[in-house]
Write an enzyme that holds these catalytic residues in place. Structure first.
Site, short mmCIF file in Angstrom:
data_model
loop_
_atom_site.label_atom_id
_atom_site.label_comp_id
_atom_site.label_asym_id
_atom_site.label_seq_id
_atom_site.Cartn_x
_atom_site.Cartn_y
_atom_site.Cartn_z
N GLU A 65 -0.06 66.67 -50.99
CA GLU A 65 -0.95 68.00 -52.34
C GLU A 65 -1.58 69.03 -51.32
O GLU A 65 -0.43 70.15 -51.92
CB GLU A 65 -1.84 67.34 -52.94
CG GLU A 65 -1.24 65.80 -53.65
CD GLU A 65 -1.46 64.82 -53.38
OE1 GLU A 65 -0.64 64.25 -51.29
OE2 GLU A 65 -2.81 63.48 -53.34
N CYS A 93 -6.29 61.53 -53.68
CA CYS A 93 -7.97 61.33 -53.09
C CYS A 93 -8.82 62.47 -53.13
O CYS A 93 -8.75 62.89 -53.72
CB CYS A 93 -7.39 60.78 -51.13
SG CYS A 93 -7.05 62.69 -50.57
N CYS A 96 -7.91 65.76 -51.51
CA CYS A 96 -6.41 67.09 -52.37
C CYS A 96 -7.30 66.73 -54.18
O CYS A 96 -7.24 67.64 -54.05
CB CYS A 96 -5.69 65.89 -52.23
SG CYS A 96 -5.02 64.88 -51.41
#
Length: 177
Positions: A65, A93, A96
């Protein structure tokens, strides 16, 4: 007459871009990285792609990402990416998700859920925190089975390789015991 499942234009579009993200995940796998891929889209056009590279780049932030966000920001000459959508094969996560919100993405579409570190609904949902000033729309589960299988197969092969390496250690390893 057979029953046909009608799929919306948005579903078709999301599936098409998730397939591209899946291809990016395959690139990560090919270099020994965890197979996660991302595609950043604006107005139906791919702006940037990314795949996991933290091991190769020696960079803990080099998630798929982040790689796509960095490339898109460079291409669009702006760290804000309003109106953009990010397709990613694995639930984001914390790091990100934070970057996505700072970039002001309109939507994040992901495939596999991540019950250990996912923050778009699995462990918690950062995107629904009303205290935060930007709210990105989330769509879960696009190609979830395929994305999950790719990750499972990757980790099975990793564990198998580690076990084989352990079993094939030379006897000299045990001489000083």
């Amino acid at each position: 007459m057979t029953d046909q499942v009608l799929i919306s234009t948005e579903d078709q579009r999301d599936l098409s871009f998730m397939r591209l993200a899946y291809e990016q995940a395959m690139l990560a796998q090919a270099i020994g990285e965890v197979p996660v891929g991302a595609v950043l889209v604006r107005d139906g056009e791919v702006i940037a792609t990314g795949y996991n590279r933290p091991i190769i780049n020696h960079d803990p932030t080099a998630h798929a990402e982040i790689m796509a966000l960095r490339a898109a920001a460079e291409i669009l000459d702006n760290y804000r990416l309003p109106g953009c959508e990010l397709y990613v094969t694995l639930e984001p996560c914390v790091m990100c998700a934070g970057a996505m919100m700072h970039a002001r993405l309109a939507r994040v579409i992901f495939g596999a859920s991540d019950p250990k570190t996912g923050v778009a609904g699995s462990v918690l949902n950062l995107f629904e925190q009303t205290q935060l000033n930007h709210h990105t729309q989330i769509r879960r589960g696009v190609m979830a089975d395929e994305c999950s299988l790719l990750l499972r197969q990757f980790f099975v092969s990793r564990r198998k390789a580690a076990a084989e390496k352990k079993l094939s250690s030379p006897d000299s390893v045990f001489t000083n015991l």
